[in-house]
Design an enzyme around this catalytic site. Structure first.
Site, mmCIF file in Angstrom:
data_model
loop_
_atom_site.group_PDB
_atom_site.id
_atom_site.type_symbol
_atom_site.label_atom_id
_atom_site.label_comp_id
_atom_site.label_asym_id
_atom_site.label_seq_id
_atom_site.Cartn_x
_atom_site.Cartn_y
_atom_site.Cartn_z
ATOM 1 N N ASP A 9 -1.713 -124.818 -28.330
ATOM 2 C CA ASP A 9 -1.456 -124.993 -26.895
ATOM 3 C C ASP A 9 -1.661 -126.415 -26.378
ATOM 4 O O ASP A 9 -2.261 -126.620 -25.318
ATOM 5 C CB ASP A 9 -2.327 -124.016 -26.084
ATOM 6 N N LYS A 107 3.847 -117.625 -27.582
ATOM 7 C CA LYS A 107 2.989 -116.453 -27.383
ATOM 8 C C LYS A 107 2.839 -116.169 -25.902
ATOM 9 O O LYS A 107 3.070 -117.043 -25.070
ATOM 10 C CB LYS A 107 1.628 -116.675 -28.049
ATOM 11 N N CYS A 152 -8.101 -119.775 -26.813
ATOM 12 C CA CYS A 152 -7.035 -119.666 -27.807
ATOM 13 C C CYS A 152 -7.412 -120.253 -29.168
ATOM 14 O O CYS A 152 -6.984 -119.726 -30.200
ATOM 15 C CB CYS A 152 -5.763 -120.291 -27.257
#
Ligand code: ZN
Length: 199
Positions: A9, A107, A152
């Protein structure tokens, strides 16, 4: 043994000027760039939500970011709107050369399911395919860096370990949300306890 690096991310919305800024998230970019040079196999994840994603507090009247609700039977922290599909905030962070990245795994694409891990949707009801991509290319060691350490990155590393990969986290190339003080340290302890090497 083949090593793979997973960039978690590294997106504009998680940078200081983004919609869900991770404190000092931009500091990891030059470190990530340097680390990428040491890997033949680099993949990236992209949080990639529909505009009405149910992790967004705005989808739940009366709720604020930071509150927790139940979503499809799972505890769900509510967030500000972020990483909306196709928006500039969802793009990989500006200023980084993502040329070495061989594949991007998106995702959180399903409205009803959030996805912290690069491998599975929360609750492990869907797979992103990353497990099969990595194992298909012969990777046995997974290195993780990115944002945010306490969400994450942690979920990705724990799943990598649970799937049988030797797993390491580059601590200096991660930053945490730290919604509660100490979330970063607790995440590191949890990962260590699971057999993940923190370096
Ligand atoms: Zn998200």
């Amino acid at each position: 043994m083949k090593r793979a690096l997973v960039l978690v991310d590294l997106q504009n919305d998680f940078m200081p000027s983004g919609r869900l800024p991770v404190p000092k998230g931009d500091e990891v970019l030059p470190i990530a760039q340097e680390l990428m040079r040491g890997f033949e196999l680099v993949v990236a994840t992209q949080d990639w939500h529909p505009p009405d994603h149910l992790s967004f507090a705005a989808q739940h009247p009366g709720k604020q970011p930071g509150e927790t609700i139940e979503l499809e039977g799972l505890a769900q922290v509510l967030w500000p709107e972020h990483c909306v599909q196709g928006s500039p905030g969802a793009e990989l962070a500006g200023g980084l050369d993502f040329g070495p990245v061989k594949a991007i795994f998106r995702k959180g694409t399903d409205r009803n399911v959030d996805s912290y891990s690069a491998f599975f949707g929360n609750g492990r009801r869907q797979t992103t395919g990353l497990q099969f991509f990595l194992s298909g290319l012969g990777a046995t060691e997974v290195y993780v860096l990115g944002l945010a350490l306490d969400y994450c990155v942690k979920a990705t590393a724990l799943d990598a370990r649970a799937l049988g990969f030797e797993t390491r986290v580059f601590r200096a190339a991660c930053r945490a949300v730290n919604a509660c003080a100490g979330d970063d340290e607790r995440a590191l302890e949890e990962m260590s306890a699971a057999g993940i090497e923190i370096r």
